[in-house]
Design an enzyme around this catalytic site. Structure first.
Site, PDB file in Angstrom:
ATOM      1  N   SER A 175       0.859  -1.181   0.000  1.00 34.50           N
ATOM      2  CA  SER A 175       0.000   0.000   0.000  1.00 34.50           C
ATOM      3  C   SER A 175       0.892   1.225   0.000  1.00 34.50           C
ATOM      4  O   SER A 175       2.066   1.161   0.361  1.00 34.50           O
ATOM      5  CB  SER A 175      -0.934   0.008   1.216  1.00 34.50           C
ATOM      6  OG  SER A 175      -0.196   0.045   2.409  1.00 34.50           O
ATOM      7  N   CYS A 176       0.327   2.335  -0.407  1.00 36.67           N
ATOM      8  CA  CYS A 176       1.122   3.561  -0.492  1.00 36.67           C
ATOM      9  C   CYS A 176       0.188   4.740  -0.280  1.00 36.67           C
ATOM     10  O   CYS A 176      -1.037   4.606  -0.346  1.00 36.67           O
ATOM     11  CB  CYS A 176       1.791   3.640  -1.872  1.00 36.67           C
ATOM     12  SG  CYS A 176       2.920   5.038  -2.068  1.00 36.67           S
ATOM     13  N   SER A 177       0.772   5.883  -0.036  1.00 39.23           N
ATOM     14  CA  SER A 177       0.000   7.109   0.119  1.00 39.23           C
ATOM     15  C   SER A 177      -0.950   7.295  -1.057  1.00 39.23           C
ATOM     16  O   SER A 177      -0.589   7.084  -2.220  1.00 39.23           O
ATOM     17  CB  SER A 177       0.951   8.303   0.208  1.00 39.23           C
ATOM     18  OG  SER A 177       0.256   9.515   0.049  1.00 39.23           O
ATOM     19  N   ARG A 181      -1.487   8.430  -6.409  1.00 38.20           N
ATOM     20  CA  ARG A 181      -2.420   8.250  -7.532  1.00 38.20           C
ATOM     21  C   ARG A 181      -2.637   9.545  -8.308  1.00 38.20           C
ATOM     22  O   ARG A 181      -3.322   9.563  -9.322  1.00 38.20           O
ATOM     23  CB  ARG A 181      -3.785   7.780  -7.020  1.00 38.20           C
ATOM     24  CG  ARG A 181      -3.889   6.323  -6.655  1.00 38.20           C
ATOM     25  CD  ARG A 181      -3.023   5.887  -5.525  1.00 38.20           C
ATOM     26  NE  ARG A 181      -3.579   4.739  -4.814  1.00 38.20           N
ATOM     27  CZ  ARG A 181      -2.971   4.131  -3.828  1.00 38.20           C
ATOM     28  NH1 ARG A 181      -1.775   4.529  -3.422  1.00 38.20           N
ATOM     29  NH2 ARG A 181      -3.543   3.108  -3.227  1.00 38.20           N
TER      30      ARG A 181
END
Length: 277
Positions: A175-177, A181
């Site tokens: 997962s990432c900030s 996106r």
């Protein structure tokens, strides 16, 4: 001796000399492995999981991290940061990632000082050195220790050891900030962060676990694994209806499929070097 065994032994030696540590804990496989090995080497009473709520990460990720650390028998300290109040972060240019990590590490370092912990650990691994990671500069400036990097761990090795240790997140997707996106130069705000958050949650409910919904103003660009693109098209009407209800006018599919850091593909090598060396 097996390479992974040697690395795990080195990791243990690094941790055993630290006495008391804070782990900046996200609930992902990397920081979970750090938390588990610190617990094994130092004992639960000498390890504190600091879990930071952020406007750029899902609330569900925060809740799951708290639940996981508690199930592991680790003390938990819950706190938060307000990234959308910092214009250097909401400006959303390449060095915004530096200021985001700087805010996080400064916050956790302050807690460490207040609570009497000498070391703050994070979950960065060797793979992080192969992508654009300005957060490493902030990490180094803050004196935070990336013990998995120090022991030369790569993602595949992290997952293998986590599985051997029966950690439930051993195969959890990265997962990432949510800011990742949104393309550089597009200002971050609560609205566009919420748009991509809700869009990805919907895609996950449809069964696409490895998914990114990239924000391009009126256009949503969906990334799923290449082998799942045909399945996505089977749901195209449902997906289009949902994402347009969230405010997108057009919904597209990226034919190259899911890949981490795709927003960094527009950055030139020179641009990265100028900012971060």
């Amino acid at each position: 001796m097996h390479k992974l065994t040697e690395k795990n032994q080195l990791l243990g030696e690094i941790l055993s000399g630290m006495n008391r540590v804070i782990v900046a804990f996200s609930g992902g496989v990397d920081s979970t492995l750090v938390l588990k090995r610190a617990q094994q080497e130092l004992g639960s009473s000498n390890v504190l999981a600091v879990i930071v709520a952020s406007e750029l990460f899902r609330n569900e990720e925060f809740d799951r991290a708290v639940e996981l650390a508690e199930k592991m028998g680790i003390k938990v300290y819950q706190t938060e940061i307000k990234e959308l109040e910092d214009e250097r972060i909401t400006e959303n240019i390449p060095d915004s990632w530096y200021y985001s990590k700087k805010l996080l590490y400064s916050h956790v370092n302050l807690l460490a000082k207040e609570l009497g912990y000498k070391y703050v650990l994070d979950g960065m691994i060797m793979d992080d050195m192969e992508d654009f990671r300005p957060g490493m500069k902030a990490r180094t400036e803050a004196g935070v220790r990336s013990v998995l990097q120090e022991a030369n761990f790569y993602k595949q090795e992290v997952r293998k050891l986590a599985k051997e240790l029966e950690l439930p997140v051993w195969n959890k997707p990265a997962s990432c900030s949510l800011a990742s996106r949104i393309p550089y130069g597009t200002k971050l705000d609560k609205h566009n962060i919420e748009q991509v958050d809700q869009a990805e949650k919907f895609m996950t409910k449809l069964g696409f676990n490895m998914v990114r919904v990239r924000y391009h103003g009126e256009v949503a660009r969906i990334e799923v694994a290449k082998e799942e693109i045909a399945d996505l098209l089977d749901h195209r009407d449902q997906i289009n209806l949902k994402l347009t209800s969230l405010g997108f006018k057009y919904v597209s599919v990226d034919l190259l499929g899911y890949r981490t850091g795709s927003m960094n593909e527009v950055l030139t090598e020179d641009a990265m070097k100028v900012e971060f060396g």
